[in-house]
Design an enzyme around this catalytic site. Structure first.
Site, PDB file in Angstrom:
ATOM      1  N   GLY B 264      41.869  23.213  25.402  1.00 23.11           N
ATOM      2  CA  GLY B 264      41.872  21.766  25.177  1.00 23.11           C
ATOM      3  C   GLY B 264      42.042  21.430  23.709  1.00 23.11           C
ATOM      4  N   VAL B 265      41.842  20.160  23.402  1.00 25.15           N
ATOM      5  CA  VAL B 265      42.002  19.699  22.038  1.00 25.15           C
ATOM      6  C   VAL B 265      40.652  19.601  21.353  1.00 25.15           C
ATOM      7  CG1 VAL B 265      44.176  18.489  22.352  1.00 25.15           C
ATOM      8  CG2 VAL B 265      42.031  17.359  22.986  1.00 25.15           C
ATOM      9  N   GLY B 266      40.659  19.434  20.052  1.00 20.72           N
ATOM     10  CA  GLY B 266      39.429  19.210  19.306  1.00 20.72           C
ATOM     11  C   GLY B 266      38.951  20.463  18.601  1.00 20.72           C
ATOM     12  N   SER B 267      37.842  20.287  17.915  1.00 21.59           N
ATOM     13  CA  SER B 267      37.363  21.324  17.009  1.00 21.59           C
ATOM     14  C   SER B 267      36.814  22.520  17.757  1.00 21.59           C
ATOM     15  CB  SER B 267      36.291  20.741  16.104  1.00 21.59           C
ATOM     16  OG  SER B 267      36.760  19.543  15.534  1.00 21.59           O
ATOM     17  N   VAL B 268      36.084  22.271  18.833  1.00 18.24           N
ATOM     18  CA  VAL B 268      35.513  23.390  19.571  1.00 18.24           C
ATOM     19  C   VAL B 268      36.631  24.241  20.172  1.00 18.24           C
ATOM     20  CG1 VAL B 268      34.133  24.058  21.573  1.00 18.24           C
ATOM     21  CG2 VAL B 268      33.374  22.179  20.101  1.00 18.24           C
ATOM     22  N   GLU B 289      49.060  23.059  26.614  1.00 13.40           N
ATOM     23  CA  GLU B 289      49.798  21.842  26.280  1.00 13.40           C
ATOM     24  C   GLU B 289      50.143  21.845  24.806  1.00 13.40           C
ATOM     25  OE1 GLU B 289      47.375  18.755  29.116  1.00 13.40           O
ATOM     26  OE2 GLU B 289      46.915  18.920  26.991  1.00 13.40           O
ATOM     27  N   ILE B 359      32.394  15.658  27.383  1.00 18.30           N
ATOM     28  CA  ILE B 359      31.489  14.785  26.639  1.00 18.30           C
ATOM     29  C   ILE B 359      30.071  15.014  27.140  1.00 18.30           C
ATOM     30  CG2 ILE B 359      30.772  12.375  26.367  1.00 18.30           C
ATOM     31  CD1 ILE B 359      33.748  11.659  26.085  1.00 18.30           C
ATOM     32  N   ASN B 379      39.156   9.134  24.781  1.00 23.91           N
ATOM     33  CA  ASN B 379      40.593   9.420  24.700  1.00 23.91           C
ATOM     34  C   ASN B 379      41.270   9.253  26.063  1.00 23.91           C
ATOM     35  OD1 ASN B 379      40.040  10.222  22.041  1.00 23.91           O
ATOM     36  ND2 ASN B 379      39.688  12.334  22.674  1.00 23.91           N
ATOM     37  N   LYS B 403      25.048  13.104  18.674  1.00 26.95           N
ATOM     38  CA  LYS B 403      24.422  12.096  17.815  1.00 26.95           C
ATOM     39  C   LYS B 403      23.078  12.599  17.250  1.00 26.95           C
ATOM     40  CE  LYS B 403      27.756   9.151  18.703  1.00 26.95           C
ATOM     41  NZ  LYS B 403      28.857   9.130  17.740  1.00 26.95           N
TER      42      LYS B 403
END
Ligand SMILES: CC(C)(COP(=O)(O)OP(=O)(O)OC[C@H]1O[C@@H](n2cnc3c(N)ncnc32)[C@H](O)[C@@H]1OP(=O)(O)O)[C@@H](O)C(=O)NCCC(=O)NCCS
Ligand SMILES: CC(C)(COP(=O)(O)OP(=O)(O)OC[C@H]1O[C@@H](n2cnc3c(N)ncnc32)[C@H](O)[C@@H]1OP(=O)(O)O)[C@@H](O)C(=O)NCCC(=O)NCCS
Lengths: 499, 499
Positions: B264-268, B289, B359, B379, B403
């Protein structure tokens, strides 16, 4: 007659009683059985097995099937405590009670995922494959009866195979099946089906003769469920749905002969297919799981050209008639393993119109088909996810109310989700149709409430939605988080969702 | 130099300024653009279009993209009110704000469904295809830049095509793309990909020259996002995940070289791929992708043999370096349309290991990847559903808290569901791994709470679960319906899920 049914003479040594075969099962085993929505499941051996438990023996086993099976298997083994774990779909009352009171560990799975998991080893080793058949060929090939389900993968992977030869199942079924088993990645090839009627495999399940540990002769009939008569509500739903399809054709979004149809289980599903009898559609194709009574009515009426499924589920009152006329339909029917009937690759390629039933739907188009009030397992997701996600068009039907109106089947938020809004194109209730394609969540909510909800609940739904739009800080999917499940809470406390 | 970029001399007449091209857009149009996570999207024309709105003109349009696009498109058009409707994925702040305050109607879709819908006519007629390219061939074929996404289907279906030739995108990209567009049912054929590296189409998008209405020359660079440095938490998640994969290999459930990876996308996601650098795995394959920085690190280190995707998303700080070394990687990369990169048929056939980010996750294994607190669109589901549902193994990662600990990412019930428990095999947090395969909901809950939850919330989760098991009348999926979303309610009211 047995010569016709067991054509490999060497295997005749393996014929034994159900009681003898039942001794092969040991505590802790994982057993894969034939059976799909309840057709073609083993009957004699499970009954004999449950007798062992009744005598006080500890035999606790995990059962993996194709889909739902009859009371001789799910009922007996649930009531006697033999079945402690169950995959992937069931409809039997005793089994369901066991699941809901916590006695049976049940994992509800997409039907197309089960055969892969067996082959990948994700369930662990399969100890026994217990399958019903109409015959065993010269080479040991097993000819299934009224369903295939996962029988072929269980036979492929199990240490031992037990076959119930059911003489009440007509030998004419031979030739209807088409067995094909894709290799595991990285060696898997395209499934070469381009048309509903394409034959790609063998008419029997290949089986190493040495694996056959027992053959049991039985004549117990498939214990299928009665199909309820088509009532007014179901007729209205069917009518809305057919109007919708006609309109799609008119606007060029569907070909005149439609695309292959899949239809879920239950009375509404049966009514919808029944509704096609009086429609102007011709030369239809079915690519589904279960071929129910209505499919045969449509075949007889010449409305359907060809039907592909993984089981033949004929209601008790139609069974004799069906056996009699079976030779006329034979050329127009194919039964496939559920790895193929429910395969995303084939479903997407053929462009299936999927029609399934929801227990409840929320205003944003999410569907619950399994867990009543978030907790109580009804049947399972079955193949609805395989079809819905990959369909050309995905339609869900539900009556707008349940339990005499104490429940609205359209709610602010469903208490469990099986099909997310991403997978639900159209909702049909007896009130009308909501075409959700291309809409934002807010637009979906407005359309579902307006077109599909029951008059008794429409204002309550509008009130929830309007408050949510007004007060929700973020308005993409407006919700009032503390009230979202309040309708279910009220029902659990008062017996009605009404205020 | 323009001769190299626009090789069809007749088309040179169509060269115009972005302002002139922007005049082609009319109020109410449906526009399909190139761009995927944000690479290869049009930049000059959207900016010029937003200028028209700034001058007070009413041009409200619907935008369909591949996936997320840069600020020049999503930001500009959202801020100026040009974009009133948006499909199917976005990550831009202004666009997201517009969606969440109710100004933009957004429909979040599976990325593999979008191209089909365009071809089926479910969006209505596409008025304009606006695509970025590195060149146009002699025959009018369009050579995409750093992504394909849905560009080919937009070009195929739109009335008019506007091409931005971006001279900042290296011409060496030519040859990397592989364009293939399956026919609509009932004429669709198997997609003939059997290996990650198989080439099945053309290196350009076929296009009728007469449809090209404008060519705009630009040199604005892809405005990709910075990749955050890999922190300790991400490293721990990556470590758990790699341990898990090694254990699967050890037990014979995965081949030694694994199976093709999707990430997937993102930092992790980036950290997880980064973690493979130090692992003992060799000769890996990527079928995903987005090809992010980490894929190129792995290619350089010789860990990856081949990578297939639909976009090349290189972070700003790596872009120069990437362009320089691109010729070394070329032979090991392929870009496909998202109809192919995300196709269930191919994903299931190749047996992808899917790794996506959640999430929040609930104790029964349902995943929310989109709607924060049930309402706020982050997103979109992107391709996570295409991969997850059809994967050999489907893994979700998430930090156990968000958070600064005021949110537990493991909750009693997620406030929105994108991936149901049927599709989630493994959950990884920095605390540990929960392998959910074959477990019942109760067993899943016990494992997720024990292995994945944060110490600050573990006892609260156990308390909820134990009460639910005790008091829920039906114990398949034990819930206390009035408390199921109480953690979210508390967070919304007090700013923390803690009591
Ligand atoms: C959803 C499903 C249960 C509906 O079945 P059906 O026979 O058409 O529906 P019914 O209207 O008879 O409802 C079944 C039960 O659910 C109850 N029910 C229906 N809607 C309800 C709601 N909104 N809330 C609570 N209970 C509800 C009914 O009262 C009935 O209960 P009962 O058995 O106690 O009388 C069934 O289609 C199913 O199991 N679907 C999932 C699997 C699937 O789709 N398979 C198809 C491909 S395999
Ligand atoms: C889920 C997803 C948003 C995570 O992205 P990420 O960059 O790895 O995650 P982050 O930890 O930075 O979290 C993103 C935001 O969500 C917030 N968040 C994370 N967990 C949360 C939770 N449980 N509750 C509320 N907010 C949460 C973070 O605080 C952060 O908020 P901010 O932007 O205000 O700082 C992203 O992976 C995504 O969009 N996934 C869906 C699409 C997808 O899977 N694509 C892959 C194939 S295309």
């Amino acid at each position: 007659m047995l010569d016709e049914r067991i054509r490999c003479s060497r295997l005749k040594d393996k014929i034994m009683t159900a009681e003898e075969a039942a001794e092969i099962f040991k505590d802790g085993m994982i057993v894969g059985t034939s059976g799909f929505t309840p057709a073609g499941y083993p009957k004699a051996v499970p009954k004999a097995l449950s007798e062992r438990a009744k005598k006080g023996e500890k035999v606790e086993i995990s059962i993996i099937t194709g889909a739902s099976v009859g009371d001789e298997l799910d009922g007996e083994l649930a009531r006697t405590g033999v079945m402690t774990r169950r995959y992937p779909y069931q409809t039997n009352k005793s089994c369901r009670d066991g699941i809901n009171n916590g006695d049976i560990e049940y994992a509800d799975m997409h039907l197309s995922h089960v055969p892969q998991w067996v082959k990948y080893g994700f369930f662990g080793k399969i100890d026994i494959a217990l399958v019903e058949a109409v015959a065993i060929t010269e080479e040991g090939g097993i000819v299934p009866s009224t369903s295939i389900g996962n029988s072929n993968v269980f036979v492929e992977k199990a240490d031992k195979v037990i076959v119930e030869i059911n003489t009440s199942q007509p030998l004419e079924l031979e030739g209807v099946h088409d067995l094909y088993s894709p290799a595991n990645p990285p060696y898997r090839k395209p499934i070469p089906i381009e048309k509903v009627e394409d034959r790609i495999g063998t008419t029997f399940i290949p089986c190493d003769k040495d694996k056959i540990a027992a053959i049991v002769i039985t004549d117990i009939k498939d214990n299928t469920r009665k199909v309820s008569p088509i009532d007014d509500i179901a007729k209205r739903m069917a009518g809305h749905l057919i109007d919708f399809l006609e309109n799609e054709v008119k606007h060029g979004r569907l070909p005149e002969k439609l695309l292959p149809l899949q239809s879920g289980v239950g009375s509404v599903a049966n009514a919808v297919l029944g509704g096609l009898l009086d429609s102007k559609f011709e030369d239809l194709l079915i690519y589904s799981e279960v071929l129910q009574d209505s499919v045969f009515d449509l075949l007889e009426a010449g409305k359907i050209k060809f039907a592909s499924g993984t089981s033949l589920t004929i209601s008790p009152e139609r069974l004799e008639d069906f056996y009699e006329k079976f030779k006329d339909y034979r050329g127009n029917i194919i039964l496939r393993p559920q790895e193929i009937s429910n395969n995303p690759e084939v479903i997407r390629r053929l462009g299936i119109i999927a029609m399934n039933t929801a227990i409840e739907v929320d205003i944003f188009g999410n569907v619950n088909s399994t867990n009543i009030m978030g907790s109580r397992m009804m049947n399972g997701i079955g193949g609805s996810g395989d079809f819905t996600r990959n369909a050309y068009l995905s339609i869900f039907t539900t009556q707008s109310i349940a339990k005499n109106g104490d429940i609205s089947s359209i709610v602010p938020m469903v208490s469990h989700i099986d099909h997310t809004e991403h997978d639900v194109h159209v909702i049909v209730t007896e009130q009308g149709v909501a075409d959700l394609r291309g809409l934002s969540p807010k637009e979906k909510a407005e359309k579902i409430i307006e077109n599909c909800s029951h008059p008794d609940y429409k204002d309550m739904l509008k009130e929830y939605y309007n408050q949510a739009v007004k007060n929700s800080k973020y308005k993409h999917t407006p919700h009032i988080i503390e009230d979202a499940l309040s309708w279910h809470k009220r029902y659990l406390e008062t017996g009605s969702m009404k205020i």
